[in-house]
Write a protein that holds these residues in place. Structure first.
Motif, PDB file in Angstrom:
ATOM      1  N   SER A  76       1.476  -1.503   3.214  1.00  0.00           N
ATOM      2  CA  SER A  76       1.566   0.262   2.932  1.00  0.00           C
ATOM      3  C   SER A  76       1.493   1.306   2.214  1.00  0.00           C
ATOM      4  CB  SER A  76       4.080  -0.272   3.360  1.00  0.00           C
ATOM      5  OG  SER A  76       4.617  -1.215   4.598  1.00  0.00           O
ATOM      6  N   GLN A  79       3.286   5.502   2.309  1.00  0.00           N
ATOM      7  CA  GLN A  79       4.902   5.740   2.369  1.00  0.00           C
ATOM      8  C   GLN A  79       5.101   6.388   1.101  1.00  0.00           C
ATOM      9  OE1 GLN A  79       6.567   3.542   0.228  1.00  0.00           O
ATOM     10  NE2 GLN A  79       5.106   2.579  -1.203  1.00  0.00           N
ATOM     11  N   THR A  82       8.717   4.714  -2.166  1.00  0.00           N
ATOM     12  CA  THR A  82       8.878   4.182  -3.978  1.00  0.00           C
ATOM     13  C   THR A  82       8.272   4.585  -4.671  1.00  0.00           C
ATOM     14  OG1 THR A  82       6.866   2.830  -3.346  1.00  0.00           O
ATOM     15  CG2 THR A  82       8.828   1.081  -2.435  1.00  0.00           C
ATOM     16  N   HIS A 184      16.043  -5.606  -6.584  1.00  0.00           N
ATOM     17  CA  HIS A 184      15.763  -4.234  -5.495  1.00  0.00           C
ATOM     18  C   HIS A 184      16.901  -4.083  -6.228  1.00  0.00           C
ATOM     19  CE1 HIS A 184      16.556  -2.046  -2.350  1.00  0.00           C
ATOM     20  NE2 HIS A 184      15.392  -2.330  -2.332  1.00  0.00           N
ATOM     21  N   SER A 278      16.434  -8.542   5.175  1.00  0.00           N
ATOM     22  CA  SER A 278      15.600  -7.344   4.238  1.00  0.00           C
ATOM     23  C   SER A 278      16.073  -6.256   3.898  1.00  0.00           C
ATOM     24  CB  SER A 278      15.820  -6.834   6.351  1.00  0.00           C
ATOM     25  OG  SER A 278      14.766  -5.727   6.549  1.00  0.00           O
ATOM     26  N   TYR A 279      15.338  -5.322   3.190  1.00  0.00           N
ATOM     27  CA  TYR A 279      15.562  -4.385   2.464  1.00  0.00           C
ATOM     28  C   TYR A 279      14.893  -3.481   2.625  1.00  0.00           C
ATOM     29  CZ  TYR A 279      10.568  -5.192  -0.128  1.00  0.00           C
ATOM     30  OH  TYR A 279       9.487  -5.439  -0.025  1.00  0.00           O
ATOM     31  N   ASP A 280      14.329  -3.500   3.435  1.00  0.00           N
ATOM     32  CA  ASP A 280      13.159  -2.771   4.392  1.00  0.00           C
ATOM     33  C   ASP A 280      12.692  -2.931   5.562  1.00  0.00           C
ATOM     34  OD1 ASP A 280      10.399  -1.575   4.539  1.00  0.00           O
ATOM     35  OD2 ASP A 280      10.781  -0.739   2.715  1.00  0.00           O
ATOM     36  N   LYS A 282      10.008  -2.561   7.842  1.00  0.00           N
ATOM     37  CA  LYS A 282       8.988  -3.224   8.089  1.00  0.00           C
ATOM     38  C   LYS A 282       9.222  -5.105   8.082  1.00  0.00           C
ATOM     39  CE  LYS A 282       7.657  -4.263   3.239  1.00  0.00           C
ATOM     40  NZ  LYS A 282       6.781  -3.824   1.990  1.00  0.00           N
TER      41      LYS A 282
END
Length: 349
Positions: A76, A79, A82, A184, A278-280, A282
């Motif tokens: 990624s 993007q 971030t 995170h 999951s934090y994303d 993707k």
């Protein structure tokens, strides 16, 4: 032919190093790789390649002038979630390479999120001028289709990374479960506390040996150390720098609980049962594609009991990917290699 490879390399991230290792594995023999890295000595020593400093405009320009092709090397990169600077860093190098007349390949890309009009414009312009484009997920492919940019869709290239065994792994008690968590903003102290309590209960119920695998030391190691302090002696933190060995660890474990995308891909590719956090987006896409159980970090259960029971259930009754599904993922992932041969191999082009 000389090809300059650009990605999040030399910065201690196991997933990005796995992408680089896979790219080097897939390059045509007629191509000499040159790598932009954040740690020149480490990248040179590990892969035996010519390297240049990724953040030095002088070095990057020098490297581009010495090469015939330029490759965005997976992941990624484009993007702005971030950092708004990411698309500009990678996009600027790609634009310079295209201006110089190099063959340019966007390889194994996961595009987005792109939240700003200017980053969307930059992405559309640079992808649209590439010699070839391959992406690793349906959302990225849909975006390129919307932009009318030709592309190939295939699973993440790391599915096809050749794994190697970790020396000494078989000496550790079995059965084993691998856990990878990362720092995170949504992994609050309360959520981490509940996850740790759930892991303690899970280990007691299953009598498993817990392997804590930090994929990026500066973000993952402190979390692993905090969890290790709460577990029994039947646990160990393993920090592995070589991507092939990191992937090979999963061949020796029964189940993986993963928060990082490539921890789940490596585990699934090595016939390991997977449970995702999951934090994303993707990771959600991977969960959908493989029918993986798991939770979004933002809506993680508050009850450690509920979490441990879900893990125990998956440990007892969950299944790894079928052989047919594994073969399909591997065969499809090798399409990324075909793109490289079609674009760069001077013996066939």
């Amino acid at each position: 032919m000389r090809a300059l490879l650009s990605g999040y390399y030399g910065l201690g991230n196991g997933g990005d190093e796995a992408l680089l290792a896979t790219l080097l594995q897939m390059l045509p023999p007629s191509v000499t790789p040159v790598v932009l890295s954040g740690n020149l000595e480490e990248t040179r020593k590990r892969y035996g390649v010519e390297v240049y400093e990724r953040k030095s405009l002088l070095e990057v320009t020098k490297a581009l002038r010495s090469c015939d092709a330029f490759i965005w090397g997976g992941g990624s990169l484009i993007q702005d979630a971030t950092s708004a600077l990411n698309p500009f860093y990678y996009g600027t190098i790609m634009a310079i390479a295209q201006k110089m007349g190099l063959k340019t390949v966007a390889w194994g890309q996961g595009i987005g999120p792109l939240q700003r009009p200017i980053t969307r414009w930059l992405a559309k312009t640079t992808f649209g001028s590439c010699t070839r484009v391959s992406v690793r997920d349906r959302v990225s492919a849909a975006l390129l289709s919307e932009w009318k940019i030709p592309h190939i869709l295939a699973p993440d290239p790391v599915w096809a990374l050749e794994s190697q065994p970790l020396p000494g792994l078989s000496d550790l008690p079995a059965p084993r479960v691998a856990v990878t968590l990362r720092n995170h903003s949504q992994l609050t102290p309360d959520r981490l506390h509940n996850l740790t309590r759930a892991l303690v209960d899970f280990q007691k119920a299953t009598e498993t040996f817990i392997l804590l695998l930090p994929f990026q030391k500066n973000k993952d190691l402190s979390i692993a150390e905090g969890i290790k302090a709460q577990l029994t002696e039947d646990s160990k933190i393993i920090c592995v720098e070589e991507p092939q060995i990191l992937k090979g660890i999963y061949r020796g474990v029964e189940m993986a609980i993963g928060m990082r995308l490539h921890s789940l891909i490596m585990a699934a590719a090595e016939e390991c049962r997977c449970f995702a956090i999951s934090y994303d987006p993707k990771i959600n896409r991977l969960m959908e594609d493989l029918d993986l159980p798991g939770w979004d970090l933002a809506s993680l259960p508050d009850d450690p009991n509920l979490m441990s029971k879900a893990w125990i259930e998956h440990y007892a009754n969950g299944e790894a990917l079928s052989q047919d599904r594994l073969k399909f993922m591997l065969d499809r992932a090798l399409i990324h290699r075909e793109i490289l041969f079609e674009s760069l191999d001077t013996q066939t082009s």
